[in-house]
Design a protein around this motif. Sequence first.
Motif, PDB file in Angstrom:
ATOM      1  N   SER A  40       0.862  -1.182   0.000  1.00 33.54           N
ATOM      2  CA  SER A  40       0.000   0.000   0.000  1.00 33.54           C
ATOM      3  C   SER A  40       0.897   1.230   0.000  1.00 33.54           C
ATOM      4  N   LEU A 186      -8.245  -8.793   1.969  1.00 38.61           N
ATOM      5  CA  LEU A 186      -7.202  -7.852   2.362  1.00 38.61           C
ATOM      6  C   LEU A 186      -7.794  -6.454   2.368  1.00 38.61           C
ATOM      7  N   MET A 188      -6.331  -2.585   2.561  1.00 33.43           N
ATOM      8  CA  MET A 188      -5.068  -1.836   2.491  1.00 33.43           C
ATOM      9  C   MET A 188      -5.354  -0.373   2.196  1.00 33.43           C
ATOM     10  N   ASP A 229      -0.567   4.175   7.476  1.00 29.62           N
ATOM     11  CA  ASP A 229      -0.833   3.196   6.424  1.00 29.62           C
ATOM     12  C   ASP A 229      -0.943   1.802   7.031  1.00 29.62           C
ATOM     13  N   ARG A 230      -1.905   1.018   6.535  1.00 34.93           N
ATOM     14  CA  ARG A 230      -2.153  -0.290   7.129  1.00 34.93           C
ATOM     15  C   ARG A 230      -2.425  -1.343   6.052  1.00 34.93           C
ATOM     16  N   ILE A 231      -2.061  -2.575   6.367  1.00 29.78           N
ATOM     17  CA  ILE A 231      -2.445  -3.757   5.602  1.00 29.78           C
ATOM     18  C   ILE A 231      -2.967  -4.767   6.613  1.00 29.78           C
TER      19      ILE A 231
END
Length: 270
Positions: A40, A186, A188, A229-231
């Motif tokens: 991402s 997922l 993201m 930011d994340r996943i």
Amino acid sequence: MKKIKPSLARTMVTSLRNRKSRPGERVSSGATEGVITVASYNVHKCVGTDGRFDPERIIDVIREIGPDVIALQEADQRFGERSGLLDLNRLRLETGLLAVPVIAGPKSHGWRGNVLLFREGIVRDVHQIALPGLEPRGALVAEIDLEGKAGLRVIAAHLGLLRWARRQQADVILDLLQSRDERPTLLMGDFNEWRLGPGSALTRLEPIFGPLPPAIPSFPARLPVLSLDRIMANRAGLIADLTVHDTPLARVASDHLPLTARLDLGKVED
């Protein structure tokens, strides 16, 4: 304000503890059978930390990562015709990545700045979700079959700057998933949430994505201290090796560092 400052300080200290060392040379895509790289990246409209507009640097960073699936934020202009800012043809030729098709303006590459790219597979379904709030935020939902495996649902999202808006936006994403069939998913993107623990708007996602993965600082790029930011995935063990892509080029190409992870396709089963 007296309560906010200590909270922000604790958040910065906690997220810094999760910071990983700079990555070495990545294993090329496909070198490990059944494992792919996902990422991402908020490209900040291709304006770097030096103030220069340079889309080529963004493509170079993406090539450094070598992703099989990548979610980009702020890849279109925000106003007017919302023109796409990257050369998608060059990106395809140099990386093999194709953009998930969307219905948007004639010059747009994505949905409200969200572009989802994949290297190999078949796109079965695409949904464009308008998220509530004062800003034009959205989520792009794609069902993709990867390497002959069962379908993977990928959600690329960019949440708002206001805390109340992030809570509502998280609820919309949660409601969307609860109304659809369960499958490996997922999520993201740039969630703009620096808070950790109970105060985070992202805790609203825990019924599907909890417990949330470690917060890894990715912003600002020159000295990352906030985990914006994340996943995350809805199944344990689906993602591994979550790390920030911290290279000299990435630190100048955008104000965010990319976040990357490895995904085990063996766990992508209906």
